[in-house]
Design a protein around this motif. Structure first.
Motif, PDB file in Angstrom:
ATOM      1  N   HIS A  77       0.815  -1.208   0.000  1.00 30.07           N
ATOM      2  CA  HIS A  77       0.000   0.000   0.000  1.00 30.07           C
ATOM      3  C   HIS A  77       0.852   1.263   0.000  1.00 30.07           C
ATOM      4  N   SER A  78       1.876   1.294   0.821  1.00 30.65           N
ATOM      5  CA  SER A  78       2.634   2.535   1.005  1.00 30.65           C
ATOM      6  C   SER A  78       3.446   2.910  -0.226  1.00 30.65           C
ATOM      7  N   TRP A  79       3.620   1.971  -1.168  1.00 32.13           N
ATOM      8  CA  TRP A  79       4.263   2.314  -2.447  1.00 32.13           C
ATOM      9  C   TRP A  79       3.497   3.425  -3.162  1.00 32.13           C
ATOM     10  N   GLN A  80       2.189   3.502  -2.897  1.00 29.82           N
ATOM     11  CA  GLN A  80       1.366   4.544  -3.513  1.00 29.82           C
ATOM     12  C   GLN A  80       1.514   5.888  -2.800  1.00 29.82           C
ATOM     13  N   PHE A  81       2.127   5.898  -1.623  1.00 26.09           N
ATOM     14  CA  PHE A  81       2.184   7.117  -0.815  1.00 26.09           C
ATOM     15  C   PHE A  81       3.322   8.052  -1.218  1.00 26.09           C
ATOM     16  N   ALA A  82       4.426   7.479  -1.678  1.00 25.85           N
ATOM     17  CA  ALA A  82       5.621   8.289  -1.932  1.00 25.85           C
ATOM     18  C   ALA A  82       6.459   7.627  -3.010  1.00 25.85           C
ATOM     19  N   TYR A  83       7.175   8.428  -3.768  1.00 26.62           N
ATOM     20  CA  TYR A  83       8.039   7.937  -4.842  1.00 26.62           C
ATOM     21  C   TYR A  83       9.108   7.018  -4.261  1.00 26.62           C
ATOM     22  N   GLY A  84       9.135   5.783  -4.745  1.00 28.34           N
ATOM     23  CA  GLY A  84      10.073   4.806  -4.210  1.00 28.34           C
ATOM     24  C   GLY A  84       9.651   4.211  -2.892  1.00 28.34           C
ATOM     25  N   GLY A  85       8.418   4.524  -2.439  1.00 23.96           N
ATOM     26  CA  GLY A  85       7.926   3.984  -1.181  1.00 23.96           C
ATOM     27  C   GLY A  85       8.497   4.702   0.021  1.00 23.96           C
ATOM     28  N   LEU A  86       8.101   4.254   1.194  1.00 19.30           N
ATOM     29  CA  LEU A  86       8.579   4.889   2.422  1.00 19.30           C
ATOM     30  C   LEU A  86      10.029   4.542   2.712  1.00 19.30           C
TER      31      LEU A  86
END
Length: 456
Positions: A261-270
């Protein structure tokens, strides 16, 4: 219920809006009756019925930020198939690439050049050099667990309460914390208790509990989301993930971040956004833009281990139990390449983060306007209503911030006004095709709902 909601009013709204929804979706109801003769609940996959308290609708098409049902109703999508398609519906760079590859061949059980390109793109974004592909993040997590157990010679895995790592037996477990004197137990029907006996669950953001789980030196892997996303949203406290990684290394365990899910939150993931370290990163859902795709990256040392212990057909000595006939197919990797090259760019993430802030700020304004002691969850494009005065640090704190009745009424209220709301355990998220006008429309309908449900 937390806050100052009028509970009887909430029930009235749910009854009224459910009746309106039923009237608007008569075509779907007719199809559902036919479908019940050949599929349980009339759906091809159980979640299509179980994720909603209203009956499921049948979809005919999608276009950009919207989709349409068989009754001709159009919905502005803020769920994105639970983040498995955040690049938009219908024709786009991904579907065009898929069509080209389909015409050339969908699957060969051999690599294509897209596999190299996708792996290089992921290496550059995530920082892990070696990659493998599956059909889902669930399968990716399964393979990571198996590699970790083989590499360390240990069996136990540590998870965090409130997690979700797919419908796989080792992670569908609850309990088993150090000192509990009982093994973790299955948290769903049909799961073997023997399969969950080596699972340990500890609270998120709790370093002492994690240290206790590692003290016997029998843990193969710590598997965690960098932010819990299946109990709305629980963010890590500063330094928590860094210390968790350090503790894993000190205890001889491996450390995996599930960024499905968090891949959608920030470029390259968290992992990139916060400069984190990990032995594995698992991905899925949105990386395939609706295509069934999972992936996991690993260190060079672990990549070498996989090479030395590959499973060979008709071999006398079996290797790692990883792989699948349709894993890493030409069609799925063509989709992933288009997603990474053409849509999930750094500039695109910057844009949706701005829109996400607009969404979260708007929710905060609605809360303040109606004098409710709540907060807005927020991270990048993700937001939602936190029905508590403080944002949660773990599952126990997250549960009071959620309410099924509130979610049920909100979903159907907004659906009747052309908004497809997120599922109850998540929250609305900005997609890569949303506009400011879409965010403002969501907030307008949400304002109307909160005004009605909180009225005296």
């Amino acid at each position: 219920m937390p806050g100052r909601l009028n509970e009887s009013r909430l029930a009235e709204i749910l009854t009224r809006e459910s009746a309106a929804f039923a009237s608007r979706t008569a075509g779907s109801a007719a199809l559902l009756e036919t479908a019940r003769g050949v599929m349980p609940d009339g759906v091809p996959m159980a979640w299509m019925a179980g994720l909603y308290r209203h009956r499921p609708i049948f979809v005919t098409e999608g276009f950009g930020n919207c989709f349409r049902d068989v009754d001709g109703n159009t919905y502005l999508d803020f769920n994105h198939a639970d983040l498995s398609n955040t690049v938009g519906h219908g024709e786009n760079a991904v579907t065009r690439r898929i069509a080209r590859q389909a015409a050339r061949g969908m699957q060969f059980l051999l690599p294509t050049e897209d596999a190299i390109a996708v792996s290089q793109l992921l290496r550059n974004r995530v920082g892990l050099p070696m990659w493998q592909y599956t059909l889902s993040a669930s399968a990716a997590n399964t393979e990571v667990i198996r590699i970790a157990r083989a590499f360390t010679g240990r069996q136990k895995i540590v998870l965090f309460e409130g997690k979700y790592h797919g419908h796989i037996e080792p992670t569908m477990a609850e309990g088993g914390a150090p000192g509990a004197n009982t093994d973790a137990a299955p948290d769903g029907m049909g799961i073997s208790a023997r399969a969950t006996a080596d699972t340990v669950n500890v609270p998120f953001n709790d370093i002492p509990a994690l240290a206790r789980a590692l003290q016997d030196g029998d843990v193969a892997l710590i598997l965690t989301e960098p932010a819990l996303t299946n109990c709305s949203l629980v963010l890590p406290e500063p330094g928590f993930l860094e210390e968790a990684y350090r503790l894993a290394k000190a205890a001889g365990a491996l450390f995996a971040l599930d960024e499905t899910h968090s891949w959608q939150f920030a470029y390259g993931g968290l992992i990139r956004a916060h400069g984190l370290s990990a032995d594995f990163v698992t991905l899925g859902k949105g990386l395939g833009s609706g295509m069934p795709l999972g992936a996991y990256g690993m260190t060079a040392e672990l990549g070498g281990f996989v090479e030395r212990h590959r499973d060979v057909d008709v071999a006398q000595v079996r290797g790692l139990a990883i792989g699948g006939t349709t894993y890493g197919s030409a069609i799925t990797l063509a989709a992933a390449r288009a997603v990474l090259e053409d849509i999930l760019t750094e500039a695109a993430y910057t844009r949706v983060a701005v829109l996400g802030a607009r969404l979260a700020d708007g929710i905060e304004r609605i809360i303040t306007t109606h004098g409710l002691p709540w907060r807005a969850f927020r991270y990048g494009p993700r937001s939602g209503f936190c029905l508590a005065p403080e944002l949660p640090r773990n599952l126990d704190e997250a549960l009071p911030s959620l309410d099924q009745a509130f979610s049920d009424a909100r979903r159907v209220f907004m659906a009747n006004r052309g908004i497809w709301e997120a599922i109850a355990s998540a929250g609305p998220q900005v997609s890569f095709v949303h506009t400011e006008a879409d965010i403002d429309r969501y907030l307008e309908v949400a304002e109307d709902f909160i005004a009605e449900v909180s009225a005296d």
